[in-house]
Design a protein around this motif. Structure first.
Motif, PDB file in Angstrom:
ATOM      1  N   ASP A 280       0.845  -1.207   0.000  1.00 44.32           N
ATOM      2  CA  ASP A 280       0.000   0.000   0.000  1.00 44.32           C
ATOM      3  C   ASP A 280       0.879   1.255   0.000  1.00 44.32           C
TER       4      ASP A 280
ATOM      5  N   GLY B 266       2.678   4.595   0.238  1.00 46.35           N
ATOM      6  CA  GLY B 266       3.554   4.286   1.332  1.00 46.35           C
ATOM      7  C   GLY B 266       5.064   4.355   1.086  1.00 46.35           C
TER       8      GLY B 266
ATOM      9  N   ASP C 133       6.804   1.079   1.928  1.00 44.70           N
ATOM     10  CA  ASP C 133       6.435   0.109   0.885  1.00 44.70           C
ATOM     11  C   ASP C 133       7.279   0.352  -0.369  1.00 44.70           C
TER      12      ASP C 133
ATOM     13  N   THR D  25      -1.813  -4.431  -5.020  1.00 48.71           N
ATOM     14  CA  THR D  25      -2.028  -3.261  -4.166  1.00 48.71           C
ATOM     15  C   THR D  25      -3.333  -3.395  -3.395  1.00 48.71           C
TER      16      THR D  25
ATOM     17  N   ASN E 241      -2.456   2.770   3.552  1.00 46.57           N
ATOM     18  CA  ASN E 241      -1.910   4.083   3.898  1.00 46.57           C
ATOM     19  C   ASN E 241      -2.725   5.214   3.295  1.00 46.57           C
TER      20      ASN E 241
ATOM     21  N   THR F 255      -2.616   4.085  -3.835  1.00 43.27           N
ATOM     22  CA  THR F 255      -1.549   3.089  -3.598  1.00 43.27           C
ATOM     23  C   THR F 255      -1.176   2.408  -4.920  1.00 43.27           C
TER      24      THR F 255
ATOM     25  N   ASN G 250       0.924   4.768  -7.005  1.00 42.94           N
ATOM     26  CA  ASN G 250       2.280   4.837  -6.449  1.00 42.94           C
ATOM     27  C   ASN G 250       3.102   3.587  -6.785  1.00 42.94           C
TER      28      ASN G 250
ATOM     29  N   ASP H 211      -7.307   5.481   6.777  1.00 41.80           N
ATOM     30  CA  ASP H 211      -5.973   5.478   6.172  1.00 41.80           C
ATOM     31  C   ASP H 211      -4.913   5.995   7.138  1.00 41.80           C
TER      32      ASP H 211
ATOM     33  N   GLY I 226       0.296   9.636  -0.245  1.00 43.59           N
ATOM     34  CA  GLY I 226       0.916   8.368   0.159  1.00 43.59           C
ATOM     35  C   GLY I 226       2.424   8.383  -0.013  1.00 43.59           C
TER      36      GLY I 226
ATOM     37  N   GLY J 120       1.001  -4.249   3.731  1.00 48.43           N
ATOM     38  CA  GLY J 120      -0.140  -3.388   4.029  1.00 48.43           C
ATOM     39  C   GLY J 120      -1.177  -4.206   4.770  1.00 48.43           C
TER      40      GLY J 120
END
Ligand code: BDR
Ligand code: CA
Length: 319
Positions: free
Chosen positions: A21, A23, A26, A44, A48, A54, A57, A85, A94, A132
């Motif tokens: 997630d 992050g 992560d 995913t 977060n 997520t 990202n 979150d 994130g 996550g």
């Protein structure tokens, strides 16, 4: 792409699916996985920040690392509890703190659970590495109970002997305690890296300087991410020199087990407690009628050596 020592199933380069997630930490887990594992895919989950972000990202990191791995999005909310979150830790995006490139490669699918099941069916000895909330993993185990015997195991970042979201609950477990309970009760081989270990693996100013000294776009992005993450943690806590970089340890405990110690313990997840929801209840009793261990609980990390691996992974990926 190889590690010096065999992983926990004897492979020198474990096959993994990273369920995350992102992050900040992560993102570092993705970097470590790209360097030291055979990364079969990235899935995913909402955690977060919401799922859409997520997933975005994860695609950013895939591009920065020039990875072939597919990215599949999964659960957009926990199984039972309300979604909540951790943008107070990671910022609204994130990944606050860096100027992120817009990802170019499209998402490969929206059925992370199906991807996990299919990938574990197509390959032997896959490790699932969730960093996550455990929603996708629980749904996969529920839909395909034979996964428990099919996979090498599950190496997760979560839980521990103290909490962060509450006094006794770590965020990933607290965010979806019902999913976590399914995973901890599943009978799968489990390795749990919790807060009591990850808090001893901090991105301190000196360690961030090592990343800042590297060339390339990835190092530049990660330097910004580490600064945001560390500043935020230090501002919000007493007695921290930097940010605990939790998630890559769930990868490194597989690829470099010599840097860690573990103990076998029975671990259960509290799903209903008014004060204790999301607590990982680690049975430390010594009486002989205690329940059999269900989990390898990580108890220590050689933080300097682990950080050197993170720096190595960033340097190796820097173009
Ligand atoms: C965990 O929660 C998240 O904020 C981090 O990414 C990590 O997985 C630490 O409690
Ligand atoms: Ca995480």
């Amino acid at each position: 792409m190889s590690s010096a020592t065999p992983d926990r199933t004897g492979r020198s380069t474990p096959r993994i699916v990273l369920d995350c997630d992102p992050g900040h930490d992560d993102a570092v887990a993705i970097v470590a996985a790209a360097r030291f594992t055979e990364l079969l895919g990235i899935t995913t989950v909402a955690g977060n920040v919401p799922l859409e972000r997520t997933t975005y990202n994860a695609r950013v990191l895939r591009d920065l690392l020039d990875l072939d791995a597919e990215v599949h999005s999964g659960a957009d909310r926990p199984l039972v509890v309300e979604a909540a979150d951790a943008s107070y830790v990671h910022g609204e995006s994130g990944l606050d703190g860096a100027d992120l490139p817009v990802p170019t490669r499209p998402l490969d699918g929206t059925d992370a659970v199906g991807f996990i099941i299919d990938t574990c069916g197509a390959h032997d000895d896959v490790w699932l590495v969730p960093t996550g909330p455990l929603t996708n993993i629980a749904l996969a185990l529920r839909a395909a109970p034979d996964l428990v015997d099919r996979i090498a195991g599950i190496s997760l970042m979560g839980g521990g002997r103290f909490g962060n979201r509450t006094p006794v609950a770590e965020f990933n477990i607290w965010a979806d305690p019902d999913a976590a309970a399914i995973v901890f009760d599943s009978g799968a081989r489990l390795v749990m890296t919790g807060l009591d270990v990850t808090h001893r693996f901090q991105a301190t100013p000196a360690r961030i300087d090592e990343v800042a000294a590297l060339d390339g776009r990835l190092a530049e992005v990660l330097t910004g991410l580490f600064h945001f993450f560390a500043d935020n943690y230090v501002a919000r806590h007493d007695g921290l020199d930097g940010a605990p970089v939790h998630d890559p340890l769930a990868v490194l405990v597989l690829t470099h087990p010599e840097l860690f110690t573990t103990v076998p313990r029975h671990v259960a997840v509290e799903t209903h407690g008014t004060l204790t929801r999301g607590m990982t209840v680690i049975d430390e009793r010594r009486q002989r009628d205690r329940p059999a261990p269900t989990c390898e609980v990580v108890t220590s990390v050689d933080a300097d050596a682990a950080w050197a691996l993170v720096v190595d992974a960033i340097a190796a990926s820097t173009r």
